[in-house]
Design an enzyme around this catalytic site. Structure first.
Site, mmCIF file in Angstrom:
data_model
loop_
_atom_site.group_PDB
_atom_site.id
_atom_site.type_symbol
_atom_site.label_atom_id
_atom_site.label_comp_id
_atom_site.label_asym_id
_atom_site.label_seq_id
_atom_site.Cartn_x
_atom_site.Cartn_y
_atom_site.Cartn_z
ATOM 1 N N LYS A 7 -2.170 9.869 -23.048
ATOM 2 C CA LYS A 7 -1.311 10.650 -23.952
ATOM 3 C C LYS A 7 -0.737 11.866 -23.242
ATOM 4 C CE LYS A 7 -4.670 11.515 -26.893
ATOM 5 N NZ LYS A 7 -5.779 10.816 -26.225
ATOM 6 N N ARG A 19 -5.762 14.075 -35.695
ATOM 7 C CA ARG A 19 -6.849 13.198 -35.271
ATOM 8 C C ARG A 19 -7.690 12.729 -36.440
ATOM 9 N NH1 ARG A 19 -7.436 14.995 -29.691
ATOM 10 N NH2 ARG A 19 -8.996 13.727 -28.681
ATOM 11 N N ARG A 62 -10.801 10.941 -13.565
ATOM 12 C CA ARG A 62 -9.842 12.017 -13.850
ATOM 13 C C ARG A 62 -10.312 13.335 -13.220
ATOM 14 N NH1 ARG A 62 -8.015 13.065 -19.797
ATOM 15 N NH2 ARG A 62 -10.252 13.022 -20.156
ATOM 16 N N ARG A 81 -13.534 17.314 -16.027
ATOM 17 C CA ARG A 81 -13.697 17.924 -17.346
ATOM 18 C C ARG A 81 -15.138 17.781 -17.807
ATOM 19 N NH1 ARG A 81 -8.802 16.072 -21.241
ATOM 20 N NH2 ARG A 81 -10.549 15.654 -22.652
ATOM 21 N N ARG A 124 -16.927 9.931 -27.538
ATOM 22 C CA ARG A 124 -15.528 10.219 -27.892
ATOM 23 C C ARG A 124 -14.811 8.947 -28.340
ATOM 24 N NH1 ARG A 124 -13.737 12.875 -22.547
ATOM 25 N NH2 ARG A 124 -11.648 12.950 -23.445
HETATM 26 P P1 AP5 Z 1 -4.641 11.485 -19.636
HETATM 27 O O1 AP5 Z 1 -3.153 11.509 -19.640
HETATM 28 O O2 AP5 Z 1 -5.392 12.716 -19.275
HETATM 29 O O3 AP5 Z 1 -5.170 10.865 -21.033
HETATM 30 P P2 AP5 Z 1 -5.285 11.504 -22.480
HETATM 31 O O4 AP5 Z 1 -4.967 10.398 -23.453
HETATM 32 O O5 AP5 Z 1 -4.507 12.761 -22.574
HETATM 33 O O6 AP5 Z 1 -6.853 11.754 -22.477
HETATM 34 P P3 AP5 Z 1 -7.696 12.969 -23.039
HETATM 35 O O7 AP5 Z 1 -9.092 12.785 -22.512
HETATM 36 O O8 AP5 Z 1 -7.003 14.259 -22.777
HETATM 37 O O9 AP5 Z 1 -7.703 12.641 -24.521
HETATM 38 P P4 AP5 Z 1 -8.643 13.195 -25.551
HETATM 39 O O10 AP5 Z 1 -7.901 12.786 -26.746
HETATM 40 O O11 AP5 Z 1 -10.045 12.764 -25.505
HETATM 41 O O12 AP5 Z 1 -8.790 14.723 -25.136
HETATM 42 P P5 AP5 Z 1 -8.157 16.043 -25.721
HETATM 43 O O13 AP5 Z 1 -7.974 16.977 -24.608
HETATM 44 O O14 AP5 Z 1 -7.018 15.720 -26.606
HETATM 45 O O15 AP5 Z 1 -5.087 10.274 -18.675
HETATM 46 C C1 AP5 Z 1 -6.462 10.012 -18.412
HETATM 47 C C2 AP5 Z 1 -6.646 9.705 -16.913
HETATM 48 O O16 AP5 Z 1 -5.993 8.479 -16.607
HETATM 49 C C3 AP5 Z 1 -6.007 10.750 -15.976
HETATM 50 O O17 AP5 Z 1 -6.808 10.888 -14.832
HETATM 51 C C4 AP5 Z 1 -4.629 10.148 -15.625
HETATM 52 O O18 AP5 Z 1 -4.197 10.572 -14.347
HETATM 53 C C5 AP5 Z 1 -4.938 8.656 -15.662
HETATM 54 N N1 AP5 Z 1 -3.803 7.866 -16.151
HETATM 55 C C6 AP5 Z 1 -2.924 8.194 -17.128
HETATM 56 N N2 AP5 Z 1 -2.044 7.193 -17.349
HETATM 57 C C7 AP5 Z 1 -2.407 6.193 -16.508
HETATM 58 C C8 AP5 Z 1 -1.900 4.884 -16.263
HETATM 59 N N3 AP5 Z 1 -0.831 4.398 -16.939
HETATM 60 N N4 AP5 Z 1 -2.532 4.114 -15.337
HETATM 61 C C9 AP5 Z 1 -3.607 4.602 -14.649
HETATM 62 N N5 AP5 Z 1 -4.119 5.830 -14.825
HETATM 63 C C10 AP5 Z 1 -3.527 6.626 -15.750
HETATM 64 O O19 AP5 Z 1 -9.354 16.545 -26.646
HETATM 65 C C11 AP5 Z 1 -10.573 16.970 -26.092
HETATM 66 C C12 AP5 Z 1 -11.510 17.378 -27.216
HETATM 67 O O20 AP5 Z 1 -10.928 18.486 -27.934
HETATM 68 C C13 AP5 Z 1 -11.797 16.342 -28.291
HETATM 69 O O21 AP5 Z 1 -12.854 15.469 -27.919
HETATM 70 C C14 AP5 Z 1 -12.149 17.229 -29.490
HETATM 71 O O22 AP5 Z 1 -13.455 17.715 -29.384
HETATM 72 C C15 AP5 Z 1 -11.204 18.399 -29.320
HETATM 73 N N6 AP5 Z 1 -9.946 18.219 -30.057
HETATM 74 C C16 AP5 Z 1 -8.687 18.141 -29.519
HETATM 75 N N7 AP5 Z 1 -7.779 17.953 -30.488
HETATM 76 C C17 AP5 Z 1 -8.465 17.918 -31.661
HETATM 77 C C18 AP5 Z 1 -8.077 17.721 -33.017
HETATM 78 N N8 AP5 Z 1 -6.798 17.510 -33.374
HETATM 79 N N9 AP5 Z 1 -9.047 17.741 -33.957
HETATM 80 C C19 AP5 Z 1 -10.339 17.939 -33.632
HETATM 81 N N10 AP5 Z 1 -10.773 18.103 -32.367
HETATM 82 C C20 AP5 Z 1 -9.847 18.093 -31.395
HETATM 83 MG MG MG Z 2 -5.062 14.780 -22.780
#
Ligand code: AP5
Ligand code: MG
Length: 215
Positions: A13, A88, A127, A160, A171
């Site tokens: 994402k 979410r 990552r 991370r 997760r």
């Molecule tokens: P990346 O682009 O980083 O993936 P992502 O979908 O952004 O993954 P996240 O881990 O950031 O998602 P998340 O939803 O768990 O975390 P968030 O920060 O939102 O890609 C992943 C890896 O793959 C990278 O190394 C990239 O280089 C690689 N990659 C990407 N595309 C690729 C491809 N096509 N092919 C190969 N490799 C690829 O949330 C973290 C925490 O915050 C949550 O667990 C929760 O506790 C809290 N939080 C955040 N938002 C909320 C909310 N709205 N409500 C409640 N809690 C929340």
């Molecule tokens: Mg992300």
């Protein structure tokens, strides 16, 4: 153009949202990035969020919805925005819908980046991210020019805290239970644009731009 990025943790994402933001000149709003910035700066919000994030749980809705509500009112959102990692939960989606309605706005596209759980685990374990500017890399799929160092600002890359295997599984479980139902929520509204996220980032991006420009 108001866009939501849906998809499991690690589906890509953030990677896609960065590219969309650059191409269309609209802000990329990642609630995860905002929480991590607050953790880095040791704010009250950061200290509260960290407890939930480190165990792979969602941060409570009341801490999250207010933050997004303030952010989408900022002037840079005038041409649109990309929400990454929000909403979410169904409750967050309903709050957002209400807020946007008050502002005379609506979501135009909800992009569902589809990646199976086994591929997710591989992506998260490789990552690396820059603790200073937030840039994201992968040790196999998206390498920095110099190993372990951020291309943008030269800072040493780190893993991370929530990318350890047990937390990744938690997760994913939380995603399936609480966030996946949003696909049905936005499908009912005719907004879901689903795509295969297992391909190269550039291929995924090319399909996203086709979908965005088709409407
Ligand atoms: P990346 O682009 O980083 O993936 P992502 O979908 O952004 O993954 P996240 O881990 O950031 O998602 P998340 O939803 O768990 O975390 P968030 O920060 O939102 O890609 C992943 C890896 O793959 C990278 O190394 C990239 O280089 C690689 N990659 C990407 N595309 C690729 C491809 N096509 N092919 C190969 N490799 C690829 O949330 C973290 C925490 O915050 C949550 O667990 C929760 O506790 C809290 N939080 C955040 N938002 C909320 C909310 N709205 N409500 C409640 N809690 C929340
Ligand atoms: Mg992300």
């Amino acid at each position: 153009m108001n866009i939501i990025m849906l998809g499991a943790p690690g589906a890509g994402k953030g990677t896609q949202a960065e590219m969309i933001a650059e191409k269309y000149g609209i802000p990329h709003i990642s609630t995860g990035d905002i929480f991590r910035m607050n953790i880095r700066e040791n704010t009250e919000l950061g200290r509260k969020a960290k407890v939930y994030m480190d165990r792979g749980d969602l941060v409570p809705d009341e801490l999250t919805t207010n933050l997004v509500s303030d952010r989408i009112r900022k002037p840079d959102c005038g041409k649109g925005f990309i929400l990454d990692g929000f909403p979410r939960t169904i409750n967050q989606a309903e709050c957002l819908e209400k807020e946007l309605k008050e502002l005379g706005l609506a979501i135009d596209h909800a992009i569902d980046v589809d990646v199976p759980d086994d591929a997710i685990v591989r992506r998260m374990s490789g990552r690396r991210f820059c603790p200073r500017c937030g840039a994201v890399y992968h040790i196999e799929y998206l390498k920095p020019a110099k190993e372990g160092v951020c291309d943008r600002c030269g800072t040493e890359l780190v893993q991370r805290d929530d990318d350890i295997p047990e937390t990744v599984q938690k997760r994913l479980d939380v995603y399936h239970a609480q966030t996946e139902p949003l696909i049905g929520f936005y499908n009912e509204r005719g907004l879901i644009r689903k795509l295969d996220g297992t391909r190269e980032p550039e291929e995924v991006f090319s399909e996203i731009t086709t979908l965005l420009e088709a409407k």
